[in-house]
Design an enzyme around this catalytic site. Structure first.
Site, PDB file in Angstrom:
ATOM      1  N   GLU A  41      63.876  58.226  71.855  1.00  0.00           N
ATOM      2  CA  GLU A  41      63.503  60.006  71.869  1.00  0.00           C
ATOM      3  C   GLU A  41      64.178  60.729  73.779  1.00  0.00           C
ATOM      4  OE1 GLU A  41      61.757  63.295  70.219  1.00  0.00           O
ATOM      5  OE2 GLU A  41      60.129  61.694  70.221  1.00  0.00           O
ATOM      6  N   LYS A 172      43.928  50.738  64.497  1.00  0.00           N
ATOM      7  CA  LYS A 172      44.906  51.220  63.787  1.00  0.00           C
ATOM      8  C   LYS A 172      44.665  52.044  62.487  1.00  0.00           C
ATOM      9  CE  LYS A 172      46.443  47.123  65.863  1.00  0.00           C
ATOM     10  NZ  LYS A 172      47.179  45.716  65.850  1.00  0.00           N
ATOM     11  N   ASP A 248      49.493  46.480  72.176  1.00  0.00           N
ATOM     12  CA  ASP A 248      49.957  46.897  70.255  1.00  0.00           C
ATOM     13  C   ASP A 248      50.426  48.401  69.890  1.00  0.00           C
ATOM     14  OD1 ASP A 248      49.675  46.582  67.712  1.00  0.00           O
ATOM     15  OD2 ASP A 248      47.937  44.945  67.952  1.00  0.00           O
ATOM     16  N   HIS A 343      66.529  69.667  73.768  1.00  0.00           N
ATOM     17  CA  HIS A 343      67.252  68.005  72.905  1.00  0.00           C
ATOM     18  C   HIS A 343      68.336  67.779  72.585  1.00  0.00           C
ATOM     19  CE1 HIS A 343      63.365  65.880  70.978  1.00  0.00           C
ATOM     20  NE2 HIS A 343      63.021  67.304  71.521  1.00  0.00           N
TER      21      HIS A 343
END
Length: 351
Positions: A41, A172, A248, A343
C-alpha cells in the site's frame, strides 16, 4: 520436472521505503530516526512521511512512554471438578516462588513475573506472564509453560493435561484480555501540535480532528462491535514496520487493538496512540535476514544494552510510527475527497 525449494532460501519481495526522520523522545529512545515500512500500500509512505515531518515541527516531537513489558502463555488443564481446580490455583500461588525459580533455572532470559486464572466448569486456565529479554518470546514462553505444566501436574492430584496454550494468552486473536492484563510492550505515543502546524501542514483544525476521532474511532468502532480498540488503521503501520524489522506479522491482530485520542486545546492539538499489545523483538527467528539486520542496526537496536532495552526501543519506535500514520490519515479524512485523491495520485506514481 519440479524443483523443490527450501523455505530458508525462498523469499517474497515486499516494497520497502525508509521514511522520516521522525523526532522522538521517551524512556526507551530519544533522537531523530528514519523508519522502515514494507508494504504494497504505497500511499502509506507519504502519509507516514507527513506525520514524521510534523513531529519535527515541535521541540519534543513524539513522546513515547513504554508502560509495561510482558509476554504470556496460558496452559489448559482438566480437573476432576471445580473445587479441585480452585485448590490447584491456591497451590500454584502458594508455590509461585518455586515456579519462578524453575523457569529461571531453565532459561537465561525468561522470568516468570505474574499469574492469572479462569475456571470454566472443571477446566482450569492458567495465564503465566513472563519477561523475555530482547526476544518477542513466543518460543521462550511456550518452553517455560511446558515446564510449569509438568511440575503442576506432578504436584497436584486430580489434574490432567489438555494443552500448552488454552487461548487465554491470547496469541494472534482479537480479545479483551490482552488490553486489560497486557501482552507484549504497552506503549503510549503522544504529541502536542500548535494551531498553526495543524492548519498549515495537516490542512485541518484541532476541533475538526477531535470531533472526527470521537465520531469515527470511538462511536463508529462501538457500533461495529470492536474489542478494546478505537483507531483508524494501526494495522497498516504495524504490518509495514513488522515486516521490515523481522517480526511475526500475525501479531498485528492484537497489536492493532489500541486507542487514539485527540483533544482540541484552545486550537492546539493533543494527539495520542495507546498500543497495549506490541509484540516485538530484536533477537530470535527472522532477525538474521540481511534487510532485518540492516534495519535493526540503523534503528540503533544492535547496541549493547541491558536485557530487554533494545526490544523496548523498537516498540517505542513502532508506536511513534503508528502515530505518524494515524495522525496523517485522520487529518486527511476531515477533508472531503482528500484520501481518495492521495491514493489515486500515489498509486499511479508507483505502478
Amino acid at each position: 520436472m519440479t524443483t523443490s525449494h527450501s523455505p530458508a532460501t525462498d523469499h517474497a519481495t515486499v516494497p520497502m521505503a525508509w521514511l522520516g526522520p521522525l523526532r522522538i523522545r521517551g524512556n526507551a529512545v530519544t533522537g531523530e530516526f528514519d523508519i522502515p515500512l514494507a508494504t504494497f500500500e504505497t500511499p502509506l509512505w507519504p502519509s507516514v512521511r507527513r506525520g514524521a515531518a510534523v513531529s519535527r515541527l515541535t521541540d519534543q516531537g513524539i513522546v513515547a512512554t513504554v508502560l509495561d513489558d510482558r509476554m504470556t502463555r496460558s496452559i489448559l488443564v482438566e480437573a476432576d471438578d471445580a473445587s479441585i481446580a480452585l485448590a490447584a490455583v491456591g497451590h500454584v500461588r502458594d508455590r509461585f516462588d518455586e515456579l519462578r525459580d524453575l523457569v529461571a533455572a531453565d532459561s537465561r532470559h525468561t522470568r516468570l513475573i505474574d499469574l492469572h486464572h479462569q475456571i470454566a466448569g472443571n477446566l482450569l486456565f492458567l495465564r503465566f506472564e513472563f519477561t523475555t529479554g530482547d526476544a518477542a518470546g513466543h518460543n521462550m514462553t511456550t518452553q517455560a509453560a511446558d515446564r510449569l505444566a509438568a511440575r503442576i501436574l506432578a504436584d497436584i492430584p486430580g489434574l490432567r493435561y489438555e494443552s500448552v496454550s488454552g487461548n487465554y494468552c491470547t496469541d494472534k486473536k482479537a480479545s479483551a484480555v490482552n488490553g486489560i492484563l497486557g501482552r507484549g510492550k504497552n506503549v503510549v505515543a503522544e504529541i502536542m501540535l500548535p494551531r498553526e502546524v495543524v492548519e498549515r501542514r495537516l490542512r485541518t483544525t484541532a476541533a475538526r480532528l477531535a470531533t472526527l476521532n470521537t465520531r469515527k474511532n470511538l462511536i463508529g468502532t462501538l457500533l461495529a462491535g470492536g474489542i478494546r480498540s478505537a483507531n483508524a488503521h494501526y494495522a497498516n503501520m504495524l504490518l509495514g514496520f513488522y515486516l521490515a524489522t523481522g517480526q511475526d506479522a500475525a501479531n498485528i491482530v492484537e497489536g492493532s487493538q489500541g486507542i487514539t485520542r485527540a483533544d482540541d486545546r484552545d486550537g492546539d492539538l493533543y494527539f495520542s496512540c495507546t498500543l497495549p499489545n506490541l509484540i516485538v523483538g530484536t533477537v530470535g527467528n527472522g532477525k538474521h535476514l540481511p534487510h532485518v539486520e540492516q534495519a535493526l542496526t540503523r534503528l540503533g537496536c544492535r547496541q549493547e544494552r541491558p536485557p530487554g532495552a533494545n526490544a523496548r526501543r523498537l516498540a517505542a519506535l513502532a508506536a511513534a510510527t503508528v502515530l505518524c500514520g494515524e495522525l496523517s490519515l485522520l487529518a486527511a479524512q476531515t477533508n472531503p475527497g482528500e484520501l481518495m485523491r492521495a491514493h489515486t495520485r500515489f498509486e499511479r506514481t508507483h505502478r
